[in-house]
Design a protein around this motif. Sequence first.
Motif: not given
Length: 235
Positions: A9, A69, A72, A121, A124, A127-128, A175, A178-179, A182, A192
């Motif tokens: 991250s 995914a 998330f 990916e 994500v 989403h991120y 969050y 979680r990244l 992965l 990504l």
Amino acid sequence: MSTPPVPFSARLRAASQGAHAAAEGQHYVTALVAGHVDLAGYVDLVVQHHALYQALESAAEAMRDDPLAGPFVDDALTRLPALEADLTHLVGPDWARRSAPHAATLAYADRIRAVATTSPERFVAHHYTRYLGDLSGGRHIGRAVARRYGLSAQAGAAFYAFDRITRPKAYKDAYRARLDALPLDPAAEAALLEEVLLAYRHNTAVFAALARHVPEAVADADAGATEAVATEAVA
């Protein structure tokens, strides 16, 4: 003693910092926060958001059970009902007939639809880019537009209110964890990051299209300030 590895991250944030700053530094964004954009200019932003989140949240439904995914996908983040409520308040119940997304927005939404249901990916990445931005600088924009146009989380600025997320910082920390967890190989990590950078470029193009709402004098002043900073940096 060996140096601990940099979390994914943190690497992602550092690698996209320039693209993020370019998007946030667009004339439209600075003018909107400063109160120089009229209500029609703000409504146009809400219209663009609706098209983007319609694409993203449709993809989220498709990816809900995906092993990579799926974690998330969180209904606490869902923005589409809030955007529709905002547009109904701002434009009227026939808002869909009276408004349309710009070409840059359609290109962004098309990109989301093209990759976000086939590449976990890349889903994500989009989403991120959107939701962590909403929980960070987006909250500042929400406060600014509420003051400027006399709106509230119940009327016209619901998009910026995450009622089910009471501690945004803690949510963002979780969050990012979680990244970091992965299970990405180097190729997936690269994909990504590539998609995050592409998402920021699309976002910048959307803001550039919205710059038509920035008064000419304000845009000229912003350009002069940017040139002065660049000249100083070179000197």
